[in-house]
Design a protein around this motif. Structure first.
Motif, PDB file in Angstrom:
ATOM      1  N   PHE A  25       0.708  -1.129   0.078  1.00 30.17           N
ATOM      2  CA  PHE A  25      -0.027   0.035  -0.006  1.00 30.17           C
ATOM      3  C   PHE A  25       0.793   1.197  -0.028  1.00 30.17           C
ATOM      4  CE2 PHE A  25      -4.260  -1.721   1.993  1.00 30.17           C
ATOM      5  CZ  PHE A  25      -4.407  -2.381   0.895  1.00 30.17           C
ATOM      6  N   GLN A  26       2.127   1.305   0.299  1.00 28.76           N
ATOM      7  CA  GLN A  26       2.790   2.242   0.489  1.00 28.76           C
ATOM      8  C   GLN A  26       2.750   3.480  -0.572  1.00 28.76           C
ATOM      9  OE1 GLN A  26       4.025  -0.831   0.836  1.00 28.76           O
ATOM     10  NE2 GLN A  26       5.937  -0.917   1.674  1.00 28.76           N
ATOM     11  N   LYS A  35      -8.926   0.891  -4.951  1.00 31.27           N
ATOM     12  CA  LYS A  35      -8.222   1.686  -5.503  1.00 31.27           C
ATOM     13  C   LYS A  35      -6.484   1.301  -5.043  1.00 31.27           C
ATOM     14  CE  LYS A  35     -10.858   5.878  -5.506  1.00 31.27           C
ATOM     15  NZ  LYS A  35     -11.039   7.367  -4.830  1.00 31.27           N
ATOM     16  N   LEU A  36      -6.439   0.797  -3.772  1.00 36.07           N
ATOM     17  CA  LEU A  36      -5.067   0.629  -3.223  1.00 36.07           C
ATOM     18  C   LEU A  36      -4.665  -0.743  -3.781  1.00 36.07           C
ATOM     19  CD1 LEU A  36      -5.361   1.811   0.530  1.00 36.07           C
ATOM     20  CD2 LEU A  36      -4.055   2.721  -1.537  1.00 36.07           C
ATOM     21  N   SER A  37      -5.706  -1.598  -4.082  1.00 36.19           N
ATOM     22  CA  SER A  37      -5.504  -2.924  -4.569  1.00 36.19           C
ATOM     23  C   SER A  37      -4.695  -3.178  -5.618  1.00 36.19           C
ATOM     24  CB  SER A  37      -6.738  -3.620  -4.949  1.00 36.19           C
ATOM     25  OG  SER A  37      -7.405  -3.197  -5.825  1.00 36.19           O
ATOM     26  N   SER A  38      -4.676  -1.983  -6.681  1.00 37.04           N
ATOM     27  CA  SER A  38      -3.609  -2.160  -7.947  1.00 37.04           C
ATOM     28  C   SER A  38      -2.293  -2.017  -7.448  1.00 37.04           C
ATOM     29  CB  SER A  38      -4.092  -0.850  -8.767  1.00 37.04           C
ATOM     30  OG  SER A  38      -5.235  -0.910  -9.243  1.00 37.04           O
ATOM     31  N   TYR A  39      -2.098  -1.244  -6.165  1.00 32.53           N
ATOM     32  CA  TYR A  39      -0.599  -1.117  -5.679  1.00 32.53           C
ATOM     33  C   TYR A  39      -0.180  -2.454  -4.927  1.00 32.53           C
ATOM     34  CZ  TYR A  39      -1.089   3.824  -6.838  1.00 32.53           C
ATOM     35  OH  TYR A  39      -1.095   4.906  -7.723  1.00 32.53           O
ATOM     36  N   SER A  40      -1.288  -2.971  -4.485  1.00 33.44           N
ATOM     37  CA  SER A  40      -0.837  -4.176  -3.814  1.00 33.44           C
ATOM     38  C   SER A  40      -0.156  -5.316  -4.876  1.00 33.44           C
ATOM     39  CB  SER A  40      -2.177  -5.074  -3.180  1.00 33.44           C
ATOM     40  OG  SER A  40      -2.605  -4.207  -1.942  1.00 33.44           O
ATOM     41  N   LEU A  41      -1.110  -5.580  -5.953  1.00 29.70           N
ATOM     42  CA  LEU A  41      -0.429  -6.287  -7.221  1.00 29.70           C
ATOM     43  C   LEU A  41       0.935  -5.916  -7.596  1.00 29.70           C
ATOM     44  CD1 LEU A  41      -3.793  -6.685  -9.409  1.00 29.70           C
ATOM     45  CD2 LEU A  41      -2.680  -8.538  -7.824  1.00 29.70           C
ATOM     46  N   MET A  42       1.163  -4.469  -7.774  1.00 28.24           N
ATOM     47  CA  MET A  42       2.514  -4.076  -8.072  1.00 28.24           C
ATOM     48  C   MET A  42       3.817  -4.570  -7.336  1.00 28.24           C
ATOM     49  SD  MET A  42       2.030  -0.457 -10.096  1.00 28.24           S
ATOM     50  CE  MET A  42       0.620   0.341  -9.380  1.00 28.24           C
ATOM     51  N   PHE A  52       3.902   3.729 -10.922  1.00 23.89           N
ATOM     52  CA  PHE A  52       3.214   3.692  -9.694  1.00 23.89           C
ATOM     53  C   PHE A  52       2.390   5.194  -9.422  1.00 23.89           C
ATOM     54  CE2 PHE A  52       6.588   0.875  -8.482  1.00 23.89           C
ATOM     55  CZ  PHE A  52       5.823  -0.172  -7.795  1.00 23.89           C
ATOM     56  N   ALA A  53       2.992   6.288  -9.975  1.00 25.82           N
ATOM     57  CA  ALA A  53       2.656   7.526 -10.124  1.00 25.82           C
ATOM     58  C   ALA A  53       1.010   7.520 -10.763  1.00 25.82           C
ATOM     59  CB  ALA A  53       3.400   8.586 -10.825  1.00 25.82           C
ATOM     60  N   LYS A  54       1.188   6.615 -11.868  1.00 26.33           N
ATOM     61  CA  LYS A  54      -0.394   6.821 -12.760  1.00 26.33           C
ATOM     62  C   LYS A  54      -0.982   5.566 -12.586  1.00 26.33           C
ATOM     63  CE  LYS A  54       0.755  10.902 -13.978  1.00 26.33           C
ATOM     64  NZ  LYS A  54       0.429  12.093 -12.982  1.00 26.33           N
ATOM     65  N   LYS A  55      -0.552   4.697 -11.650  1.00 25.93           N
ATOM     66  CA  LYS A  55      -1.527   3.442 -11.385  1.00 25.93           C
ATOM     67  C   LYS A  55      -1.644   2.688 -12.508  1.00 25.93           C
ATOM     68  CE  LYS A  55      -5.513   3.212  -9.962  1.00 25.93           C
ATOM     69  NZ  LYS A  55      -6.949   3.014  -9.111  1.00 25.93           N
ATOM     70  N   MET A  56      -0.327   2.232 -13.392  1.00 30.02           N
ATOM     71  CA  MET A  56      -0.331   1.572 -14.602  1.00 30.02           C
ATOM     72  C   MET A  56      -0.115   0.200 -13.977  1.00 30.02           C
ATOM     73  SD  MET A  56       1.628   4.355 -16.575  1.00 30.02           S
ATOM     74  CE  MET A  56       1.697   3.821 -18.275  1.00 30.02           C
ATOM     75  N   ILE A 113       3.386  -4.744 -14.034  1.00 32.44           N
ATOM     76  CA  ILE A 113       3.673  -6.285 -13.826  1.00 32.44           C
ATOM     77  C   ILE A 113       4.229  -7.040 -14.725  1.00 32.44           C
ATOM     78  CG2 ILE A 113       2.344  -8.513 -13.493  1.00 32.44           C
ATOM     79  CD1 ILE A 113       0.032  -6.744 -11.795  1.00 32.44           C
ATOM     80  N   LEU A 114       3.961  -6.827 -16.176  1.00 33.54           N
ATOM     81  CA  LEU A 114       4.671  -7.429 -17.220  1.00 33.54           C
ATOM     82  C   LEU A 114       5.770  -7.154 -17.232  1.00 33.54           C
ATOM     83  CD1 LEU A 114       1.620  -6.948 -19.830  1.00 33.54           C
ATOM     84  CD2 LEU A 114       2.474  -9.036 -18.858  1.00 33.54           C
ATOM     85  N   SER A 115       6.256  -5.878 -17.059  1.00 32.75           N
ATOM     86  CA  SER A 115       7.827  -5.304 -17.179  1.00 32.75           C
ATOM     87  C   SER A 115       8.728  -5.889 -16.060  1.00 32.75           C
ATOM     88  CB  SER A 115       7.843  -3.778 -17.049  1.00 32.75           C
ATOM     89  OG  SER A 115       7.566  -3.134 -15.843  1.00 32.75           O
ATOM     90  N   GLU A 116       8.105  -6.002 -14.951  1.00 34.64           N
ATOM     91  CA  GLU A 116       8.618  -6.591 -13.809  1.00 34.64           C
ATOM     92  C   GLU A 116       8.896  -8.178 -14.105  1.00 34.64           C
ATOM     93  OE1 GLU A 116       9.995  -5.596 -10.540  1.00 34.64           O
ATOM     94  OE2 GLU A 116      10.362  -3.835 -11.988  1.00 34.64           O
ATOM     95  N   ILE A 117       7.900  -9.004 -14.471  1.00 27.16           N
ATOM     96  CA  ILE A 117       8.033 -10.334 -14.693  1.00 27.16           C
ATOM     97  C   ILE A 117       9.067 -10.495 -15.818  1.00 27.16           C
ATOM     98  CG2 ILE A 117       6.759 -12.367 -15.334  1.00 27.16           C
ATOM     99  CD1 ILE A 117       4.285 -11.313 -14.020  1.00 27.16           C
ATOM    100  N   ALA A 118       9.010  -9.815 -16.794  1.00 30.50           N
ATOM    101  CA  ALA A 118       9.966 -10.060 -17.981  1.00 30.50           C
ATOM    102  C   ALA A 118      11.379  -9.710 -17.538  1.00 30.50           C
ATOM    103  CB  ALA A 118       9.518  -8.981 -18.892  1.00 30.50           C
ATOM    104  N   SER A 119      11.412  -8.657 -16.593  1.00 29.24           N
ATOM    105  CA  SER A 119      12.927  -8.241 -16.246  1.00 29.24           C
ATOM    106  C   SER A 119      13.488  -9.396 -15.423  1.00 29.24           C
ATOM    107  CB  SER A 119      12.765  -6.931 -15.357  1.00 29.24           C
ATOM    108  OG  SER A 119      14.200  -6.765 -15.023  1.00 29.24           O
ATOM    109  N   LEU A 120      12.642 -10.068 -14.393  1.00 27.49           N
ATOM    110  CA  LEU A 120      12.923 -11.042 -13.375  1.00 27.49           C
ATOM    111  C   LEU A 120      13.338 -12.421 -14.090  1.00 27.49           C
ATOM    112  CD1 LEU A 120      10.528 -10.212 -10.442  1.00 27.49           C
ATOM    113  CD2 LEU A 120      13.008  -9.891 -10.438  1.00 27.49           C
TER     114      LEU A 120
END
Length: 425
Positions: free
Chosen positions: A67-68, A226-233, A365-369, A374-381
């Motif tokens: 949530f941060q 609203k905050l759930s999107s940030y939880s997923l990220m 995070f700023a624009k809740k994308m 998620i796709l970019s992080e999974i690809a990078s990892l």
């Protein structure tokens, strides 16, 4: 007006200067704790410390529900709207406290299971997980309170909280490592962050009356959505990320040994010190700015401010670090750690690329994308996972930092292309 005086009077200069003081203090604290770890724990113990750090990072993200950044964004947007602000604070606090308490029970009563998963069958540190269970709620609340203060735009207060928390953490770490060696090092990782609660509570009490805000009648399910999107990220970056690194470290131990894994953890620890300058200035100053930017032109201005004013200073700093690497390792650790000097070039190169990418990544995070992030992080990892497994076999322990640098380069190119309209206009 004198150009120098004009620069000095800008908010960015003031925040950056105070942030630099905070980072320098934290680095100084890190020097002391690193020396103690090197003397009392050694390279092998450093690898165990790395495993616990990765586990703690994942656990902390789960407990705080990620949530941060969401709290910072919505508090920044609604700080002048009393009704909405109360809903955001009450909803996030109640949710975090519930999850933290449940997580604590799971940790405490399954301590043996977690010990085997993180440390293997050769080490018995169940007490560590029971300690985490006891302090976890305090840590979750402190992270939440710090996010509220950041969202209110109290940049200086955030930095002073970090300074005070680091000083307290130093005292705890020195005492624990000095008296309990490896066990003390592991316990200090667990206990120190939770003590930040008392500092954040002191500062937040000056800004808000929490007792009048945190009530069940202010709990709002729309805010949870609203905050759930940030939880997923957060679950992707802060949970999946450390878990991937944990798997990578286990592979490194299997391929090149526990001691070599300890050298990589040592290099990572050094990197953490100087990267604090970037992470804190991005989260404290640039993220709130990006959150309220209304169009591509304003966003581009924020990006360029980072690339023109912050990144060149960082590049200069890491260049100095590279040429001083032998001194740094000898000063921070012991002669047994000199092989770490062979890891500096690729680690520093990767960290420069990472810094250049991070400011772009904060736009997610700023624009809740959520989906794009998620796709970019999974690809990078995924890229990092396969590169590290291949490179460590071919290049030994240097292959890990080479894989990180290449992964950061690919990630930067991907973000630059994705945000090309905001970045290039």
């Amino acid at each position: 007006m004198n150009p120098i005086k004009k620069i000095i009077e800008t908010d960015l200069f003031k925040i950056t200067s105070l942030n630099s003081l905070s980072v320098l203090l934290k680095i100084g604290i890190g020097l002391i704790t690193s020396k103690l770890l090197a003397v009392f724990v050694g390279p092998s113990g450093m690898a165990l410390v790395g495993n616990l750090r990765n586990f703690s990072s994942s656990l902390e993200s789960i407990t705080t529900l990620g949530f941060q950044n969401g709290v910072v964004k919505y508090v920044a947007e609604h700080k002048n709207d009393k009704s909405q602000l109360q809903k955001i604070i009450a909803t996030a606090f109640i949710s975090l406290l519930f999850v933290a308490v449940v997580s604590s029970f799971i940790l405490f009563f399954l301590a043996g299971f977690w010990n085997r998963q993180i440390f293997g069958n050769n080490f018995d540190y169940q007490i560590i997980f029971k300690a985490i269970a006891l302090v976890l709620p305090w840590y979750a609340i402190s992270v939440f309170l710090l996010s509220v203060i950041n969202g209110l735009g109290k940049f200086k207060e955030v930095i002073w909280i970090n300074i005070t928390g680091n000083a307290i953490g130093l005292l705890v770490s020195v005492y624990m490592i000095w008296n309990y060696k490896t066990l003390g090092a592991l316990l200090s990782i667990v206990i120190s962050p939770s003590l930040l609660f008392f500092v954040t509570f002191y500062f937040i009490s000056k800004e808000l009356s929490l007792s009048s805000i945190i009530k069940f009648r202010n709990f709002d399910f729309d805010t949870i959505k609203k905050l759930s999107s940030y939880s997923l990220m957060a679950l992707v970056s802060s949970v999946l990320g450390p878990l991937v690194y944990l798997v990578i470290r286990k592979n490194v131990i299997d391929v090149v040994g526990l001691e070599q894994a300890g050298f990589w953890e040592t290099m990572t620890r050094i990197s953490t010190y100087y990267m604090m300058f970037i992470t804190t200035i991005l989260s404290v100053y640039f993220f709130p700015k990006l959150s309220i930017a209304k169009n591509n032109k304003e966003t581009q201005s924020i990006f360029l401010t980072f690339y023109k004013n912050i990144l060149p200073l960082f590049v200069l700093a890491v260049t100095v670090i590279y040429f001083a690497r032998f001194f740094i390792v000898k000063f921070l650790f012991t002669p047994d750690f000199l092989p770490v000097t062979t890891l500096f070039f690729w680690q520093l190169t990767g960290d420069i690329l990472k810094s250049a990418a991070w400011v772009l990544g904060f736009q997610f995070f700023a624009k809740k994308m959520t989906k794009a992030f998620i796709l970019s992080e999974i690809a990078s990892l995924t890229v990092l996972y396969f590169l590290s497994h291949y490179f460590v076999v071919v290049f030994g322990i240097q292959g890990i930092v080479m894989a990180q640098a290449l992964d950061n380069f690919i990630y930067l190119l991907g973000l630059a292309f994705y945000f090309r309209k905001s970045l290039f206009g």
